[in-house]
Design an enzyme around this catalytic site. Structure first.
Site, PDB file in Angstrom:
ATOM      1  N   PRO A  91      -2.150   1.277   8.962  1.00 48.39           N
ATOM      2  CA  PRO A  91      -0.814   0.576   9.023  1.00 48.39           C
ATOM      3  C   PRO A  91      -0.257  -0.042   8.117  1.00 48.39           C
ATOM      4  O   PRO A  91      -1.125  -0.605   7.314  1.00 48.39           O
ATOM      5  CB  PRO A  91      -1.014  -0.364  10.429  1.00 48.39           C
ATOM      6  CG  PRO A  91      -2.407  -0.420  10.526  1.00 48.39           C
ATOM      7  CD  PRO A  91      -3.137   0.417   9.827  1.00 48.39           C
ATOM      8  N   GLY A  95      -1.113  -6.078   5.735  1.00 46.76           N
ATOM      9  CA  GLY A  95      -2.413  -6.697   5.099  1.00 46.76           C
ATOM     10  C   GLY A  95      -3.278  -5.893   4.468  1.00 46.76           C
ATOM     11  O   GLY A  95      -4.350  -6.446   4.172  1.00 46.76           O
ATOM     12  N   GLY A  97      -3.503  -3.145   2.781  1.00 45.81           N
ATOM     13  CA  GLY A  97      -3.052  -2.564   1.301  1.00 45.81           C
ATOM     14  C   GLY A  97      -2.773  -1.132   1.336  1.00 45.81           C
ATOM     15  O   GLY A  97      -3.057  -0.274   0.663  1.00 45.81           O
ATOM     16  N   ALA A 100      -0.651   0.107  -1.571  1.00 42.72           N
ATOM     17  CA  ALA A 100      -1.686   0.615  -2.988  1.00 42.72           C
ATOM     18  C   ALA A 100      -2.597   1.774  -2.690  1.00 42.72           C
ATOM     19  O   ALA A 100      -2.530   2.618  -3.654  1.00 42.72           O
ATOM     20  CB  ALA A 100      -2.655  -0.810  -3.173  1.00 42.72           C
ATOM     21  N   ALA A 101      -2.847   1.734  -1.528  1.00 44.91           N
ATOM     22  CA  ALA A 101      -3.757   3.051  -1.143  1.00 44.91           C
ATOM     23  C   ALA A 101      -2.987   4.279  -1.421  1.00 44.91           C
ATOM     24  O   ALA A 101      -3.535   5.449  -1.899  1.00 44.91           O
ATOM     25  CB  ALA A 101      -4.467   3.044   0.365  1.00 44.91           C
ATOM     26  N   ASP A 142      -5.022  -5.199  -4.665  1.00 40.23           N
ATOM     27  CA  ASP A 142      -4.798  -4.291  -3.542  1.00 40.23           C
ATOM     28  C   ASP A 142      -5.335  -2.792  -4.358  1.00 40.23           C
ATOM     29  O   ASP A 142      -5.920  -2.004  -3.824  1.00 40.23           O
ATOM     30  CB  ASP A 142      -3.676  -4.174  -3.054  1.00 40.23           C
ATOM     31  CG  ASP A 142      -3.444  -5.159  -1.956  1.00 40.23           C
ATOM     32  OD1 ASP A 142      -4.270  -6.130  -2.091  1.00 40.23           O
ATOM     33  OD2 ASP A 142      -2.534  -5.025  -1.163  1.00 40.23           O
TER      34      ASP A 142
END
Ligand code: PMV
Length: 309
Positions: A91, A95, A97, A100-101, A142
């Site tokens: 999701p 929080g 990340g 960033a992923a 992240d």
């Protein structure tokens, strides 16, 4: 298929923006991406149903389109045009990340399509440009964790310090159902720091001490101690006005269901709480207790360094 994982911050969110260390762990939930040659550059992100060209888009997609343009600008002008297809398996605004992923997975896919070899740390570094589009002043934790995984202490501008855990860390993630903006939460804490440098600086110092102690407890496999330190970190984050009633309830329910400790993870003001359990079985009980209070729950063990699971 390129993969980049989400992360949980076990200790040190926000303090890490202000030159303190954070202790984070990669998780198995993440983003897969692949790039194929095409007539024009394009990004498709599912299950969001997003399909855009670099730099073009409105609302939330505008940031994504800008970030995609930034990612493409890392490569030579005479490169092939590429269609990147990403499958987002965690999701957003939680929080964990997610942005960033997504960025790391896309850059990894672009690297693969162009035959570029890059070490995971180097991929984490270049992905900071992507994160900046979303977060203004990201600490870099992240993107580094998305690229590298494992459990590690991160401090801005320093190489990642990997930690060898004596025992796996069974974690339950529970989403409060409230979404929050990392950018806004980071500026809110920065404003507090500017107004009250002494009080907020002391809170950051206390968090730094927790990070040091947590590293030792994780190396020793002392999960009870890690849990206690998580509870302390949660109290300090509440002192920075980052917790919410829902996050507090999730932490309380998790502790009452047997977790060693629980705290919010990431930017706070909503998003997810994490609870550390003694075993995979204990994690199932904690997850069952949290489910009625959460919009999303997952059990995860921390992701091994550099490996998709
Ligand atoms: O909520 P997330 O996953 O974006 O995590 C933010 C972590 C912060 O420490 C609050 C910001 C940062 O850049 O490190």
């Amino acid at each position: 298929m390129a993969f980049a994982g989400g992360k949980v911050i076990l200790f040190g969110e926000h303090a890490v923006v202000h030159q303190r260390p954070a202790l984070a762990a990669g998780i198995a939930l993440g983003v897969e991406a692949a790039a194929t040659e095409a007539d024009a550059d394009r990004l498709t992100a599912d299950p969001w149903g997003v399909d855009l060209a670099p730099g073009e888009g409105e609302g939330e997609a505008a940031d994504l389109a800008r970030a995609f343009a930034v990612a493409l600008s890392l490569y030579p002008e005479d490169r092939p045009r590429l269609h990147v297809h990403a499958e987002v398996g965690l999701p957003g605004g939680a929080g964990l990340g997610c942005s960033a992923a997504l960025g790391v997975a896309i850059i990894h896919a672009l690297d693969d399509a162009m035959g570029i070899e890059r070490e995971p740390e180097a991929r984490g570094d270049v992905s900071l440009a992507w994160e900046k589009v979303f977060h203004g002043n990201p600490s870099g934790v992240d993107n580094m964790m998305a690229a590298v995984g494992g459990i590690a202490v991160y401090r801005r501008g320093e190489p990642l310090d990997p930690i060898r855990a004596r025992r796996a860390l069974p974690l339950v993630i529970a989403h409060s159902g409230e979404s929050s903006s990392t950018k806004e939460m980071v500026s809110m804490v920065t404003r507090q720091y500017e107004r009250e440098p002494e009080r907020v600086g002391e809170l950051f110092d206390a968090i730094e001490t927790l990070v040091g102690n947590a590293k030792l407890a994780i190396q020793d496999g002392d999960l009870k101690a890690v849990g206690q330190l998580m509870d302390m970190n949660q109290a300090l984050l509440s002192g920075l006005m980052l917790s919410t009633e829902k996050l507090e309830r999730l932490c309380k329910v998790a502790r009452e269901a047997g977790a060693w400790g629980a705290k919010l993870t990431g930017a706070g003001g909503g998003g997810c709480a994490i609870a550390l359990c003694d075993s995979a079985e204990a994690a199932k009980e904690v997850e069952a207790a949290l489910a009625p209070h959460a919009s999303f729950t997952a059990i995860t063990e921390t992701r091994s360094r550099g490996r998709a699971q």
